[in-house]
Design an enzyme around this catalytic site. Structure first.
Site, mmCIF file in Angstrom:
data_model
loop_
_atom_site.group_PDB
_atom_site.id
_atom_site.type_symbol
_atom_site.label_atom_id
_atom_site.label_comp_id
_atom_site.label_asym_id
_atom_site.label_seq_id
_atom_site.Cartn_x
_atom_site.Cartn_y
_atom_site.Cartn_z
ATOM 1 N N GLU A 288 0.811 -1.026 -0.063
ATOM 2 C CA GLU A 288 0.020 -0.147 0.016
ATOM 3 C C GLU A 288 0.999 1.319 -0.072
ATOM 4 O OE1 GLU A 288 -2.334 0.463 3.635
ATOM 5 O OE2 GLU A 288 -0.647 0.923 4.845
ATOM 6 N N HIS A 359 -9.432 19.743 15.696
ATOM 7 C CA HIS A 359 -9.136 20.157 17.029
ATOM 8 C C HIS A 359 -8.586 21.436 17.179
ATOM 9 C CE1 HIS A 359 -5.318 19.181 15.536
ATOM 10 N NE2 HIS A 359 -4.877 19.659 16.335
ATOM 11 N N ASP A 360 -8.468 22.274 16.400
ATOM 12 C CA ASP A 360 -8.116 23.956 16.210
ATOM 13 C C ASP A 360 -9.104 24.675 15.926
ATOM 14 O OD1 ASP A 360 -5.461 22.726 17.087
ATOM 15 O OD2 ASP A 360 -4.749 22.823 15.161
HETATM 16 C C1 GLC Z 1 -0.790 22.270 15.038
HETATM 17 C C2 GLC Z 1 -1.782 21.376 15.864
HETATM 18 C C3 GLC Z 1 -1.969 22.377 17.119
HETATM 19 C C4 GLC Z 1 -0.769 22.458 17.767
HETATM 20 C C5 GLC Z 1 0.280 23.031 16.999
HETATM 21 C C6 GLC Z 1 1.655 23.075 17.570
HETATM 22 O O1 GLC Z 1 -1.243 23.147 14.591
HETATM 23 O O2 GLC Z 1 -2.653 21.076 14.999
HETATM 24 O O3 GLC Z 1 -3.097 21.587 17.832
HETATM 25 O O4 GLC Z 1 -1.090 23.237 18.872
HETATM 26 O O5 GLC Z 1 0.240 22.394 15.746
HETATM 27 O O6 GLC Z 1 2.046 21.500 17.614
#
Ligand code: GLC
Ligand code: CA
Length: 580
Positions: A288, A359-360
């Site tokens: 893969e 998640h950001d």
């Molecule tokens: C990226 C991640 C974030 C983190 C940052 C530093 O943007 O998505 O959550 O705080 O990098 O590693």
């Protein structure tokens, strides 16, 4: 003759199996801390993920990307790694991880890990050795002397005016070494030095370590920050960055400066292409091609460089254009332009991708309103290439309320500001997943608190409720995800048409197979969509998926000239039965 046949068969086998599985994959992002807790400590864990793999497969997920699961003091919740080869104990053990991989293989889900190459934790062995100037590690990080302060003799100023992404100075003094180190994120995240070949070697080995354990690729974190200006070109010092001139930013805000020396440096792209080569070492062995998705919040022109050049292959850079450019006022014209722009700038032959959350970022339902959740999820699922879904977006979770007291995100607490913290906080989109209406939303059985509070709407907004409801965001999501098996959604030509300010049509057509049509009514009023102008469509269309606000009936036939779309309807139709 036989030898030739064997050769042909071999080359056929090398190119035909699911080698490029990710080109049409549905990738589901799991934030492990908030997904499912199985040992009742209020923190999600690997066994929690394993317990849900079967469900994810049934939903239509092809691969899960796990936000960092490695040993970390958790100043930035795993994006500060102290050992790239160990599992964080609060998430489980290496055995749990192996079990996750094994179960995922049985179920038919691929596992993609988060690679955080720009920085380690300041508790990492590499950093500790670098502080001590141990010969091999001396240059692993960006170290620089302070500048004598002309106004306070005997005192030092940081090497340059650089500011951290999370605000405040990007240099931290280390007494033991007697120098400053650079951290583009929090103080506990010292930046690695990519001008040191040993660092590049280390990261290649980290990639191989996890590929050897059976993972199918990586999401690569914060790649635009890999390089900073080379001090060799500035007499051993680091140049100040110019002021951005942007209004409304204080002198310790990241946007106060124009980051010409600390991001998007040309050297970055070769590192990405090198990682591609490392991952390609596994094509034959694993049968893969490994997925590499890069996170780069930068100009479109720069983003596209991550795909590769004519000569070298690269990654799939995340397409954040839906996230960044679509809001609750966007019209069908606006959405068409955003889609067309990515498809226009993307190099020929590469794989597109569509991201609605992570998640950001504030959640889809909170940014655009619940009435646009189905439309946006549908777009990501029916546009060409990879669909990326952040956990909870499939049920339309909203941002949770997290008080200053409960706030954990370092971006919000740097410094603690009781007025502004919530503007910067990423905790609201990280609150635990809503499995059901039971205590802690079925996320945890803890008798104490969950690591972040559960959003207060979980009793009505949860997966179990949506599974048993007649119509729900989840049911719609699953129906559209199922339609991804149709050849037209894998390979069909894309046409996006705005019939009016509020009516958007997306067609995916492939000669010889049934076509797929996505319809969105952005307004709150019922409208009749007339698709007569799309000549390639037959007159009769069948409904495959019908969103929560949509009155079209699944399985029912409609005339293409007369499609009654209730307010905020999102729906998928096809041109005939039997997909592929
Ligand atoms: C990226 C991640 C974030 C983190 C940052 C530093 O943007 O998505 O959550 O705080 O990098 O590693
Ligand atoms: Ca860096």
């Amino acid at each position: 003759m036989r030898a030739i046949l064997v050769l042909i068969a071999a080359s056929f086998a090398a190119s035909v199996p699911d080698t490029n599985w990710w080109e049409t994959a549905l990738v589901y992002q799991i934030y492990p801390r908030s997904f499912k807790d199985t040992n009742d400590d209020g923190i999600g864990d690997l066994n929690g993920i394993t317990s849900k793999l079967d469900y994810l497969k049934k939903t239509g997920v092809d691969a899960i990307w796990l936000s960092p699961i490695f040993l970390s003091p958790m100043y930035d919740f795993g994006y500060d790694i102290s050992d790239y080869r160990q599992i964080a104990p609060e998430y489980g053990t290496m055995e749990d991880f192996q079990n996750l991989i094994k179960t995922a293989k049985e179920v038919g889900i691929r596992v993609v890990l988060d690679l955080v190459p720009n920085h380690t934790s300041n508790e990492s062995d590499w950093f500790i050795r670098s502080v001590r100037r141990e010969p091999h590690y001396e240059n692993y990080y960006i170290w620089a002397d302070g500048i004598p302060d002309p106004e306070h003799p005997g005192e030092l100023l940081p090497p340059s005016n650089w500011i951290s992404v999370f605000g405040n100075g990007a240099w931290e003094y280390n007494k033991e070494r007697g120098q400053y180190y650079l951290h583009q994120f929090v103080i506990g995240q010292p930046d690695l030095n990519y001008r040191e070949p040993k660092v590049q070697q280390e990261m290649n080995d980290v990639i191989r370590f996890w590929l050897d354990k059976g993972v199918s690729g990586f999401r690569v974190d914060a790649v635009i920050y890999l390089y900073e200006a080379d001090s060799k070109n500035y007499n051993g010092s680091y140049p100040d960055e110019p002021l951005s001139g942007k209004k409304g930013f204080d002198s310790d805000d990241y946007d106060y400066l124009n980051h010409i020396y600390t991001r998007d440096l040309n050297e970055t792209y070769d590192v990405i292409y090198n990682w591609r080569d490392v991952m390609d070492e596994y094509i034959e062995k694993d049968g893969e091609n490994k997925l590499m998705m890069t996170e780069a919040y930068t100009s479109l022109a720069n983003v596209m460089k991550y795909y590769g050049t004519g000569k070298r292959n690269g990654s799939v850079p995340f397409n954040f254009s839906l996230l960044e450019n679509i809001n609750n006022q966007s019209t069908a014209f606006d959405i068409k332009l955003v889609i067309d722009k990515w498809m226009t700038y993307m190099p020929v032959g590469k794989t597109a991708n569509w991201v609605n959350g992570n998640h950001d970022q504030s959640r889809l339902a909170s940014r655009l309103g619940d009435s646009r959740v189905d439309a946006m999820n549908m777009l990501a699922l029916i546009l060409p290439g990879i669909a990326v879904t952040y956990q909870g977006e499939e049920i339309g979770m909203t941002d949770g309320f997290v008080s200053l007291n409960d706030t954990k995100d370092p971006q919000a607490l740097n410094p603690t500001d009781p007025i502004k913290y919530w503007k910067k906080s990423r905790d609201p989109e990280r609150t635990p997943y809503h499995w059901d209406a039971s205590k802690h939303a079925g996320f945890s059985q803890t008798t104490g608190k969950t690591w972040l509070p559960i959003a207060d709407n979980y009793k009505t907004l949860n997966l179990a409720a949506q599974m048993s409801a007649e119509k729900s965001h989840y049911k719609f999501y699953k129906d559209v995800a199922t339609a991804r098996k149709c050849c037209a959604l894998r390979e069909g030509d894309l046409h996006v048409k705005a019939l009016s300010e509020s009516l958007l049509v997306v067609t995916r057509l492939l000669p010889g197979t049934p076509g797929i049509i996505g319809l969105i009514n952005l307004s709150s009023q019922e409208q009749i969509a007339d698709l007569s102008s799309i000549k390639l469509l037959p007159n009769k269309l069948l409904v495959v998926a019908s969103g929560v606000d949509c009155e079209l009936e699944i399985g029912a036939p409609y005339l293409k000239s007369n499609l009654p779309l209730s307010g905020h309807c999102a729906a998928v139709l096809k041109t005939a039965d039997n997909c592929c």
